[in-house]
Design an enzyme around this catalytic site. Structure first.
Site, mmCIF file in Angstrom:
data_model
loop_
_atom_site.group_PDB
_atom_site.id
_atom_site.type_symbol
_atom_site.label_atom_id
_atom_site.label_comp_id
_atom_site.label_asym_id
_atom_site.label_seq_id
_atom_site.Cartn_x
_atom_site.Cartn_y
_atom_site.Cartn_z
ATOM 1 N N PHE A 38 0.824 -1.224 0.000
ATOM 2 C CA PHE A 38 0.000 0.000 0.000
ATOM 3 C C PHE A 38 0.849 1.262 0.000
ATOM 4 O O PHE A 38 1.976 1.263 0.497
ATOM 5 C CB PHE A 38 -0.928 -0.010 1.228
ATOM 6 C CG PHE A 38 -1.752 -1.263 1.308
ATOM 7 C CD1 PHE A 38 -2.810 -1.476 0.424
ATOM 8 C CD2 PHE A 38 -1.435 -2.271 2.228
ATOM 9 C CE1 PHE A 38 -3.548 -2.652 0.469
ATOM 10 C CE2 PHE A 38 -2.174 -3.450 2.278
ATOM 11 C CZ PHE A 38 -3.224 -3.649 1.395
ATOM 12 N N ASP A 39 0.260 2.328 -0.552
ATOM 13 C CA ASP A 39 0.961 3.610 -0.424
ATOM 14 C C ASP A 39 0.211 4.596 0.471
ATOM 15 O O ASP A 39 0.751 5.633 0.841
ATOM 16 C CB ASP A 39 1.303 4.229 -1.791
ATOM 17 C CG ASP A 39 0.087 4.507 -2.648
ATOM 18 O OD1 ASP A 39 -1.016 4.661 -2.081
ATOM 19 O OD2 ASP A 39 0.243 4.578 -3.881
ATOM 20 N N THR A 40 -1.035 4.267 0.806
ATOM 21 C CA THR A 40 -1.819 5.134 1.694
ATOM 22 C C THR A 40 -2.517 4.293 2.761
ATOM 23 O O THR A 40 -3.117 3.265 2.438
ATOM 24 C CB THR A 40 -2.892 5.908 0.883
ATOM 25 O OG1 THR A 40 -2.226 6.744 -0.070
ATOM 26 C CG2 THR A 40 -3.749 6.775 1.789
#
Lengths: 309, 309
Positions: free
Chosen positions: A24-26
């Site tokens: 994930f990036d967020t």
């Protein structure tokens, strides 16, 4: 009941943790029950958030608590030594104000909102230029009397076009009675911050926003539009505001029927259930529940730091 | 929706009035909206009641208002110049106390009841020898604080075996929160005086008993047993107490969904709707409504006197 075929993955060692974080990036975090319990910070939360930031993750905070505004939330974070900015915080009060402005198309400076709820909703509306009535107005603390209520004296305010209802620990017959007068007009919109039935505090279960809202719904024979989790209006507003790629987002929460449902039905890439709030491992694994199971679960958020250091 | 085949008969002249009165030996009257509106007596009510008594009819009074005890009701009647005795009066608060004692088999002097509601319920329980907690206890008027609430200080009272909830214009978060603590124990019974959604007063619609009760039901995820009209527990208690022949009884009321439903589903010989309360002639004749139509209707109770004199 839906049969859930995917068994949630338990994050319990460095390898599962690393694989999870890399996907994930967020990260979207629920607050109470995840980061803290009331005024008590949970273990390794500061370290975990710092670590995720240091590896380039975007952190957002999504709460159904409408009693505080985003500004007040930023202060609460600061009190725990966590630096966040207002644009990282989304509350159900803010979501309700956005809904009134962007979806119901109420016009700031012209249309007004009657609030059954605390100051968080009022402050968000004010920032958008809306005048509101009700809320923490101290005249509503007085016992209700049809003959003397200042809110009935000159009739209802014809500029009120919506009622927003949320958690209000100052609930009384005066607030309920006047809110009902507005709701009896079907042209006035009925908006709820969220419909959580309970509000866990200091180890006991208190009535949640949905409790008093249900009281108004029953008396007026109306159903409100609920803006908080798990309603997707809130997620759509966040995705739009931050330009998110849903597949790279993970919702982290302590409630299956709000946080996890919000992430799963909203099509986020992942959901992580932590067991520091109201759910148990047994419930996390209960594949016969009516709401979606989380993709991941772990005993506490701090594990993400513990297993990587 | 049920198709109603019997068209209600309108009482509008001496002949229909005489036929109507002759059919029954007992009349059960709802009070507010039938005899009076709040503190305003309706026309020819005293004369009608005196006349019915003079021709040998038994008069009973059945109200969903639980805020007053039967003793207080007798005083209210006296204030209007109507002499009634306590054994002619049945309130939903009294019905709830009877239910707790006779159906739930709670033991006076041993088991206690937590009350969300006004003094009427407490007084009826006291007459039966029950100790109660909550209700109008002034300590509940204080803002709720988990740390200082005297109702949490030494834990919940283990002798409490039922919660009775009714209309309470002193509703606040303290009362709701403590009531919820008892309701979270599934072994404690949940009893509602009545579930009227609204409470018409002085020309406006206020939240009824069912409104706050629904708030507790939602927070606790429980459904109460409702004792007032149209629940037949209340009718059965009256029939038993007075040794009534149902076929010779007529229920007189101003609400289709409580009074008329109560009389019709309870198998009484007749029901009379008066139009001095919340219903209209159009609704009286609306044969597609989900609730039973009345057997008779008339513009006001006083017509029974007017058309016979």
């Amino acid at each position: 009941m839906t049969k859930i075929t995917n068994i949630p993955i338990k994050i319990q060692d460095p390898s599962t943790t690393k694989t999870f974080i890399d996907k994930f990036d967020t990260f979207l975090f629920d607050c109470d029950g995840v980061l803290w319990l009331g005024s008590h910070l949970l273990p390794l939360v500061v370290e975990t958030l710092e670590y995720l930031k240091s590896v380039g993750k975007q952190l957002l905070f999504v709460t159904n608590n409408s009693t505080k505004s985003r500004t007040q939330y930023v202060k609460k974070f600061a009190g725990f030594g966590i630096h966040v900015t207002e644009d990282q915080v989304f509350t159900s009060g803010y979501a309700s104000a956005l809904y009134v402005r962007d979806f119901l198309k109420l016009i700031p400076g012209q249309d007004k909102v009657w609030i059954f709820g605390e100051s968080g909703i009022k402050e968000e509306l004010k920032l958008m230029g809306f005048e509101s009535l009700g809320a923490d107005d101290s005249r509503l603390d007085e016992p209700f009397d049809i003959a003397t209520s200042p809110f009935l004296e000159n009739g209802l305010d014809p500029q009120v076009k919506a009622v927003i209802a949320g958690l209000d620990t100052k609930v009384n017959y005066h607030r309920l009675a006047i809110s009902l007068q507005y709701l009896l007009n079907p042209e006035i919109q009925f908006v709820a911050t969220n419909i959580d039935s309970t509000f866990p505090q200091k180890g006991i279960i208190l009535p949640g926003a949905g409790s008093a809202i249900n009281s108004l719904a029953y008396a007026s024979d109306r159903t409100p539009e609920a803006c908080g989790k798990p309603n997707l209006n809130m997620l759509n507003a966040i995705v739009k505001a931050k330009g998110l790629d849903r597949s790279k987002c993970c919702m982290v929460g302590d409630r299956l029927n709000t946080d996890i449902k919000f992430g799963e039905t909203g099509g986020l890439g992942g959901t992580l259930l932590v067991l520091t709030g109201i759910e148990t491992e047994e419930r996390a694994l209960d594949v016969t529940l009516e709401h979606p199971a989380p993709k991941y679960y772990t005993s506490k958020l701090g594990n993400l730091y513990e297993y990587t250091h």
